[in-house]
Design a protein around this motif. Structure first.
Motif, mmCIF file in Angstrom:
data_model
loop_
_atom_site.group_PDB
_atom_site.id
_atom_site.type_symbol
_atom_site.label_atom_id
_atom_site.label_comp_id
_atom_site.label_asym_id
_atom_site.label_seq_id
_atom_site.Cartn_x
_atom_site.Cartn_y
_atom_site.Cartn_z
ATOM 1 N N VAL A 222 0.836 -1.197 0.000
ATOM 2 C CA VAL A 222 0.000 0.000 0.000
ATOM 3 C C VAL A 222 0.870 1.247 0.000
ATOM 4 O O VAL A 222 0.638 2.194 -0.771
ATOM 5 N N LEU A 223 1.867 1.272 0.861
ATOM 6 C CA LEU A 223 2.754 2.433 0.929
ATOM 7 C C LEU A 223 3.515 2.623 -0.366
ATOM 8 O O LEU A 223 3.712 3.756 -0.835
ATOM 9 N N ARG A 224 3.951 1.520 -0.988
ATOM 10 C CA ARG A 224 4.667 1.641 -2.261
ATOM 11 C C ARG A 224 3.741 2.169 -3.355
ATOM 12 O O ARG A 224 4.146 2.973 -4.188
ATOM 13 N N ALA A 225 2.489 1.721 -3.339
ATOM 14 C CA ALA A 225 1.543 2.217 -4.337
ATOM 15 C C ALA A 225 1.265 3.704 -4.142
ATOM 16 O O ALA A 225 1.170 4.471 -5.112
ATOM 17 N N LEU A 226 1.162 4.130 -2.900
ATOM 18 C CA LEU A 226 0.889 5.542 -2.619
ATOM 19 C C LEU A 226 2.064 6.438 -2.983
ATOM 20 O O LEU A 226 1.866 7.608 -3.346
ATOM 21 N N THR A 227 3.263 5.904 -2.877
ATOM 22 C CA THR A 227 4.450 6.705 -3.200
ATOM 23 C C THR A 227 4.838 6.608 -4.670
ATOM 24 O O THR A 227 5.822 7.218 -5.085
ATOM 25 N N ALA B 5 5.825 3.896 -6.323
ATOM 26 C CA ALA B 5 6.905 2.954 -6.611
ATOM 27 C C ALA B 5 6.498 1.889 -7.608
ATOM 28 O O ALA B 5 7.348 1.269 -8.251
ATOM 29 N N GLY B 6 5.200 1.681 -7.739
ATOM 30 C CA GLY B 6 4.715 0.694 -8.700
ATOM 31 C C GLY B 6 4.592 -0.690 -8.105
ATOM 32 O O GLY B 6 5.595 -1.282 -7.707
ATOM 33 N N THR B 7 3.374 -1.204 -8.034
ATOM 34 C CA THR B 7 3.114 -2.545 -7.523
ATOM 35 C C THR B 7 2.004 -3.173 -8.363
ATOM 36 O O THR B 7 1.291 -2.469 -9.087
ATOM 37 N N PRO B 8 1.828 -4.490 -8.265
ATOM 38 C CA PRO B 8 0.716 -5.124 -8.982
ATOM 39 C C PRO B 8 -0.663 -4.706 -8.457
ATOM 40 O O PRO B 8 -1.670 -5.014 -9.089
ATOM 41 N N TYR B 9 -0.681 -4.017 -7.324
ATOM 42 C CA TYR B 9 -1.952 -3.646 -6.710
ATOM 43 C C TYR B 9 -2.289 -2.170 -6.896
ATOM 44 O O TYR B 9 -3.154 -1.645 -6.195
ATOM 45 N N ASP B 10 -1.628 -1.494 -7.806
ATOM 46 C CA ASP B 10 -1.887 -0.066 -7.999
ATOM 47 C C ASP B 10 -3.348 0.207 -8.349
ATOM 48 O O ASP B 10 -3.954 1.168 -7.851
ATOM 49 N N LEU B 11 -3.943 -0.614 -9.194
ATOM 50 C CA LEU B 11 -5.332 -0.410 -9.589
ATOM 51 C C LEU B 11 -6.266 -0.540 -8.391
ATOM 52 O O LEU B 11 -7.172 0.283 -8.196
ATOM 53 N N VAL B 12 -6.036 -1.565 -7.571
ATOM 54 C CA VAL B 12 -6.896 -1.792 -6.408
ATOM 55 C C VAL B 12 -6.746 -0.657 -5.395
ATOM 56 O O VAL B 12 -7.734 -0.132 -4.880
ATOM 57 N N VAL B 13 -5.509 -0.268 -5.117
ATOM 58 C CA VAL B 13 -5.262 0.726 -4.072
ATOM 59 C C VAL B 13 -5.641 2.127 -4.532
ATOM 60 O O VAL B 13 -6.384 2.849 -3.849
ATOM 61 N N LEU B 14 -5.144 2.534 -5.707
ATOM 62 C CA LEU B 14 -5.294 3.925 -6.129
ATOM 63 C C LEU B 14 -6.636 4.219 -6.777
ATOM 64 O O LEU B 14 -7.187 5.315 -6.593
ATOM 65 N N ASP B 15 -7.167 3.267 -7.531
ATOM 66 C CA ASP B 15 -8.394 3.551 -8.289
ATOM 67 C C ASP B 15 -9.665 3.057 -7.605
ATOM 68 O O ASP B 15 -10.733 3.665 -7.789
ATOM 69 N N LEU B 16 -9.580 1.988 -6.830
ATOM 70 C CA LEU B 16 -10.781 1.418 -6.227
ATOM 71 C C LEU B 16 -10.957 1.812 -4.762
ATOM 72 O O LEU B 16 -12.075 2.137 -4.341
ATOM 73 N N ARG B 17 -9.892 1.794 -3.979
ATOM 74 C CA ARG B 17 -10.033 2.000 -2.542
ATOM 75 C C ARG B 17 -9.686 3.422 -2.092
ATOM 76 O O ARG B 17 -10.322 3.938 -1.163
ATOM 77 N N LEU B 18 -8.704 4.047 -2.706
ATOM 78 C CA LEU B 18 -8.285 5.377 -2.261
ATOM 79 C C LEU B 18 -9.394 6.418 -2.389
ATOM 80 O O LEU B 18 -9.575 7.233 -1.471
ATOM 81 N N PRO B 19 -10.160 6.456 -3.490
ATOM 82 C CA PRO B 19 -11.249 7.455 -3.557
ATOM 83 C C PRO B 19 -12.265 7.302 -2.433
ATOM 84 O O PRO B 19 -12.746 8.304 -1.887
ATOM 85 N N ARG B 20 -12.602 6.065 -2.062
ATOM 86 C CA ARG B 20 -13.540 5.868 -0.946
ATOM 87 C C ARG B 20 -12.941 6.375 0.357
ATOM 88 O O ARG B 20 -13.647 6.965 1.181
ATOM 89 N N LEU B 21 -11.649 6.130 0.559
ATOM 90 C CA LEU B 21 -10.991 6.586 1.777
ATOM 91 C C LEU B 21 -10.985 8.113 1.855
ATOM 92 O O LEU B 21 -11.279 8.694 2.902
ATOM 93 N N VAL B 22 -10.646 8.766 0.741
ATOM 94 C CA VAL B 22 -10.619 10.232 0.725
ATOM 95 C C VAL B 22 -12.015 10.799 0.983
ATOM 96 O O VAL B 22 -12.180 11.758 1.752
ATOM 97 N N LEU B 23 -13.029 10.209 0.354
ATOM 98 C CA LEU B 23 -14.396 10.675 0.563
ATOM 99 C C LEU B 23 -14.819 10.514 2.018
ATOM 100 O O LEU B 23 -15.451 11.413 2.594
ATOM 101 N N ALA B 24 -14.464 9.394 2.641
ATOM 102 C CA ALA B 24 -14.809 9.180 4.045
ATOM 103 C C ALA B 24 -14.113 10.197 4.937
ATOM 104 O O ALA B 24 -14.719 10.729 5.886
#
Length: 204
Positions: free
Chosen positions: A65-70, A72-91
């Motif tokens: 998660v931290l690597r995706a936020l910074t 750095a590039g991970t296989p989970y960038d789509l899940v973290v940045l596009d699917l979960r991060l907007p919900r977190l910011v909205l909350a």
């Protein structure tokens, strides 16, 4: 944090339990305890945010998660940045908005117990949303209806509380009375609504 006061000079002064920050002709008092609490809550919010971005299907390790936020590039960038991060910011934004609303109401009422649900604003939104749901209005109209109901309730409380000057006690008492009245009207609407609408609303 206290109100701004006029002073001269610049720099940082010291008062018991406070910092006095000066910038030209303006200074502000900052409570040291408030700063400490804000720092601790910020750290806890960041930790909770990372945990929120980690949990789910698929599970993402906090390090990824931290690597995706910074970036750095991970296989989970789509899940973290596009699917979960907007919900977190909205909350987080919604929570901050609730906090600001509560602080403003407590400041106006000069009562630490005052809050949107105590003085009828929440009940106004609930009544309007209930009417919209049970009347067969489109789902897209429910949120605007709730906003209009909340604003109308706030205006009613302000009008009742300011009839002879906006006193804190009168404002809170007017809000409590409006809250009970609107809650009762909401119950009436629910009881008189078509059973199908009622079941659909309860399921939603």
């Amino acid at each position: 944090m206290s109100a701004f006061v006029s002073t001269t000079g610049s720099g940082v002064g010291h008062l018991p339990g406070r910092w006095l920050l000066r910038t030209g002709p303006v200074s502000v008092h900052v409570r040291r305890r408030s700063v400490g609490v804000a720092v601790v809550l910020t750290v806890l919010l960041a930790a909770a945010g990372v945990l929120s971005l980690s949990l789910g299907t698929p599970y993402v390790a906090p390090a990824d998660v931290l690597r995706a936020l910074t970036g750095a590039g991970t296989p989970y960038d789509l899940v973290v940045l596009d699917l979960r991060l907007p919900r977190l910011v909205l909350a987080a934004v919604a929570g901050a908005a609730f906090g600001v609303a509560g602080t403003l109401i407590q400041s106006v009422a000069r009562n630490p117990l005052a809050s949107p649900d105590v003085i009828g604003i929440t009940q106004g939104a609930g009544l309007a949303a209930t009417v919209a749901l049970t009347s067969g209005a489109a789902a897209v109209l429910v949120a605007p209806a709730a906003l209009v109901g909340a604003l109308a309730a706030a205006a009613l409380v302000l009008a009742l509380g300011a009839r002879h000057g906006l006193a804190a006690q009168r404002f809170v008492l007017a809000g409590v009375a409006v809250a009970f009245a609107l809650r009762a009207l909401t119950e009436v609407v629910m009881l008189t609504a078509d059973p199908i609408d009622g079941r659909a609303r309860a399921a939603g």
